[in-house]
Design a protein around this motif. Structure first.
Motif, short mmCIF file in Angstrom:
data_model
loop_
_atom_site.label_atom_id
_atom_site.label_comp_id
_atom_site.label_asym_id
_atom_site.label_seq_id
_atom_site.Cartn_x
_atom_site.Cartn_y
_atom_site.Cartn_z
N VAL A 117 -20.43 76.48 68.30
CA VAL A 117 -19.79 75.85 69.70
C VAL A 117 -18.65 75.86 70.32
O VAL A 117 -17.90 76.24 70.13
CB VAL A 117 -19.19 74.36 69.69
N ILE A 118 -18.36 76.80 71.44
CA ILE A 118 -17.23 77.40 72.12
C ILE A 118 -16.79 76.63 73.07
O ILE A 118 -17.32 76.33 73.85
CB ILE A 118 -18.07 78.46 72.75
N THR A 119 -15.11 76.45 72.97
CA THR A 119 -14.75 76.70 74.04
C THR A 119 -13.96 77.29 74.67
O THR A 119 -12.20 77.74 73.72
CB THR A 119 -13.68 75.11 73.78
N PRO A 120 -14.25 78.16 75.35
CA PRO A 120 -13.85 78.84 76.36
C PRO A 120 -12.46 78.89 76.57
O PRO A 120 -11.89 77.37 77.03
CB PRO A 120 -14.35 79.17 77.52
N SER A 121 -11.50 79.68 77.11
CA SER A 121 -10.31 79.83 77.33
C SER A 121 -9.83 78.92 78.61
O SER A 121 -10.97 79.05 79.29
CB SER A 121 -9.69 81.35 77.07
N TRP A 122 -9.10 78.20 78.50
CA TRP A 122 -8.59 77.18 79.44
C TRP A 122 -9.74 76.67 80.12
O TRP A 122 -10.15 76.62 81.60
CB TRP A 122 -7.99 78.64 80.87
N THR A 123 -10.92 75.91 79.15
CA THR A 123 -11.21 74.63 79.12
C THR A 123 -11.16 73.48 78.69
O THR A 123 -10.83 73.32 78.13
CB THR A 123 -12.39 75.20 79.20
N PHE A 124 -10.92 72.15 79.32
CA PHE A 124 -10.79 71.23 79.24
C PHE A 124 -11.67 70.41 78.46
O PHE A 124 -12.89 71.08 78.57
CB PHE A 124 -10.69 70.35 80.53
N HIS A 125 -11.07 70.23 77.68
CA HIS A 125 -11.89 70.05 76.51
C HIS A 125 -12.04 68.44 75.55
O HIS A 125 -10.42 68.63 75.27
CB HIS A 125 -12.49 71.37 75.65
N GLY A 163 -24.00 63.48 65.36
CA GLY A 163 -23.19 62.42 66.38
C GLY A 163 -22.32 62.43 67.38
O GLY A 163 -21.85 61.34 68.24
N ALA A 164 -21.39 63.28 66.81
CA ALA A 164 -20.07 63.26 67.46
C ALA A 164 -20.39 64.10 68.55
O ALA A 164 -21.32 65.04 68.46
CB ALA A 164 -19.00 64.25 66.66
N TYR A 165 -19.12 63.94 69.33
CA TYR A 165 -19.18 64.99 70.69
C TYR A 165 -18.84 65.85 70.96
O TYR A 165 -17.31 65.73 71.03
CB TYR A 165 -20.43 64.66 72.21
N THR A 166 -18.71 67.11 71.86
CA THR A 166 -17.51 67.63 71.76
C THR A 166 -17.51 67.66 73.58
O THR A 166 -19.04 68.35 74.08
CB THR A 166 -17.24 69.17 71.52
N ALA A 167 -17.22 67.34 74.49
CA ALA A 167 -17.27 67.87 76.32
C ALA A 167 -16.33 69.24 76.78
O ALA A 167 -15.41 69.14 76.05
CB ALA A 167 -16.61 66.21 76.64
N VAL A 168 -17.31 69.84 77.24
CA VAL A 168 -16.44 71.38 77.55
C VAL A 168 -16.50 71.52 79.09
O VAL A 168 -17.73 70.61 79.19
CB VAL A 168 -16.88 72.30 76.86
N GLN A 169 -15.81 71.41 79.72
CA GLN A 169 -15.56 71.61 81.24
C GLN A 169 -16.96 70.34 81.58
O GLN A 169 -17.52 70.62 82.40
CB GLN A 169 -15.90 72.66 81.68
N GLY A 170 -16.42 69.17 81.80
CA GLY A 170 -17.62 67.81 81.64
C GLY A 170 -18.79 68.09 81.67
O GLY A 170 -19.74 67.36 81.55
N GLU A 171 -19.21 69.18 80.43
CA GLU A 171 -20.44 68.70 79.47
C GLU A 171 -20.80 68.39 78.28
O GLU A 171 -19.84 68.99 77.70
CB GLU A 171 -21.74 70.32 80.06
N LYS A 172 -21.20 66.94 78.07
CA LYS A 172 -21.41 67.13 76.97
C LYS A 172 -22.24 67.56 75.45
O LYS A 172 -23.77 67.97 76.45
CB LYS A 172 -21.01 65.19 76.61
N VAL A 173 -21.61 68.14 74.34
CA VAL A 173 -22.47 68.59 73.46
C VAL A 173 -22.39 67.92 72.43
O VAL A 173 -21.17 67.61 71.46
CB VAL A 173 -22.09 70.06 73.33
N ALA A 174 -23.37 68.01 72.02
CA ALA A 174 -23.96 66.08 70.76
C ALA A 174 -23.94 67.73 69.54
O ALA A 174 -24.68 69.07 69.61
CB ALA A 174 -25.45 66.25 70.40
N MET A 175 -23.40 67.50 67.91
CA MET A 175 -22.39 68.52 67.20
C MET A 175 -23.19 68.36 65.72
O MET A 175 -23.43 67.00 65.46
CB MET A 175 -20.90 68.55 67.27
N ASN A 176 -23.92 68.72 65.50
CA ASN A 176 -24.32 68.87 63.99
C ASN A 176 -24.28 70.41 63.24
O ASN A 176 -24.01 70.91 63.56
CB ASN A 176 -26.51 68.94 64.75
N VAL A 177 -24.62 70.04 61.99
CA VAL A 177 -24.64 70.25 60.91
C VAL A 177 -25.14 72.11 61.22
O VAL A 177 -25.90 71.73 61.18
CB VAL A 177 -24.93 69.89 59.26
N GLY A 178 -24.30 73.62 60.76
CA GLY A 178 -24.47 74.23 61.46
C GLY A 178 -24.17 74.80 62.72
O GLY A 178 -24.63 76.18 62.71
N ASP A 179 -24.20 73.78 63.97
CA ASP A 179 -24.22 74.35 64.97
C ASP A 179 -22.41 75.25 65.63
O ASP A 179 -21.85 75.25 64.88
CB ASP A 179 -23.62 73.14 66.47
#
Ligand code: 1HN
Length: 349
Positions: free
Chosen positions: A141-149, A123-139
């Motif tokens: 997720v990438i935060t690319p270089s120089w992207t707001f998160h 149920g927690a999320y990470t937002a990468v460049q204006g897009e939210k991703v819901a995070m679940n066990v085993g997922d």
């Protein structure tokens, strides 16, 4: 013709070294054999971090500092051979991040690339460049270089994930940049799920032009990864060292998902006994399912779900899986960086 041989006068040599040292010079011959070695020499040690130990300490840290004050509330997994250097291998970083219900880890961006591998909670999320991703066990997720998160936890349970960053690689090149966002939480203008919908189907919009070498797909849900492994188990061939092992890819290029760090997920059936393997990329393993042992040189690492362990460069290691359940392991290393520089080698047996 034989060249004249200077006599070995230790005192003369020492005073010569002292003289040139004052001008920031030093004799190569005193260090050469420690630098150019027949095989990789790593200060990195095999080690396992047990979830049973780290999770209570993460929760304890939650009572000591807020995510906002800490900026990122993380316990760094420091390799015992590299203490004080904020790294789990010579080139890579790993840490366990806790975000409690209602907390926000504020927006920033940096030249270091990051990966998240979700260990606990939902149920927690990470937002990468204006897009939210819901995070679940085993997922993954990438935060690319120089992207707001930024990260947030609107759920009612603590959430923990492993962060993997290429910090030491970026530091090696002195190419670090960092910037804070104007607000703690980014305005999320893009509907959740858009990224997977656009790039998650082995197809791409025809007009899509890559802007970097990092995958445009930044959320790899476990459900899909697990299904791919199950399909491999049904239709693939078991490898004698690693069972069934898949590499996460950039769906547009078929290459690595990130330029500096490579990621894998593997399944080893219950009772599996692997042959020894070694490679020049020190590898960080995260246990998703099952339990067993990884024998690294003379060190036996016993592992259970959510444990993290490390296999250093060029040390032979093999797996012994318990009889009860199949094992699923996530792993990452600097293999793409080594391959891009023609340095990577491996060996079976
Ligand atoms: C970072 O930005 C995060 O964004 C986590 O969650 C760990 C470790 C070092 C440098 C930056 C995050 C980090 C980090």
């Amino acid at each position: 013709m034989n060249a004249p041989q200077p006599a070995c006068n230790i005192a003369d040599r020492e005073s010569f070294y002292k003289k040139i040292d004052g001008a920031s010079m030093t004799p190569l011959w005193e260090v050469l054999h420690g630098i150019v070695t027949p095989f990789p020499q790593t200060p990195c040690l095999p080690h396992v971090w047990k979830w049973a130990t780290s999770y209570p300490w993460l929760l304890e840290a939650g009572g000591l500092i807020s995510a906002k004050e800490a900026e990122r509330r993380v316990l760094v997994l420091e390799n015992p051979g590299l203490r004080g250097q904020t790294r789990i291998t010579h080139s890579l970083y790993a840490g366990l991040q806790l975000i409690l219900p209602g907390e926000v880890a504020p927006a920033h961006r940096h030249s270091q690339s990051a990966l998240r591998f979700i260990l606990s909670g939902s149920g927690a999320y990470t937002a990468v460049q204006g897009e939210k991703v819901a995070m679940n066990v085993g997922d993954f997720v990438i935060t690319p270089s120089w992207t707001f998160h930024d990260h947030g936890n609107p759920s009612d349970e603590p959430m923990v994930w492993l962060d993997g960053l290429d910090l030491a690689i970026v530091e090696l090149f002195d190419a670090q940049f960092m910037e804070r966002g104007s607000e703690d939480s980014q305005q999320t203008s893009i509907e959740a799920g858009t990224n997977l919908a656009v790039f998650g189907n082995t197809m791409k919009p025809v007009e899509y032009k890559p802007r970097s070498r990092t995958s445009p797909l930044f959320w790899y849900p476990y459900e899909r990864t697990r299904e791919a492994l199950e399909t491999m188990l049904q239709h693939g061939t078991e490898h004698e060292c690693w069972g069934y092992k898949l590499q996460y890819t950039n769906p547009v290029t078929g290459e690595w998902a990130m330029p500096t760090m490579g990621q894998f997920m593997q399944l080893m059936p219950k009772g599996f006994k692997g042959r020894p393997y070694r490679s020049t990329d020190s590898t960080i393993y995260v246990v998703v399912e099952g339990s067993g042992r990884c024998v690294v040189g003379d060190t036996v690492l016993r592992f259970e779900p959510k444990d993290v362990f490390i296999c250093p460069s060029w040390m032979p290691y093999r797996f012994e899986i318990d009889a009860a359940d199949d094992v699923v392991l996530f792993s990452y290393s600097d293999r793409p960086a080594q391959q891009a520089l023609d340095l990577w080698r491996d060996q079976i047996g």
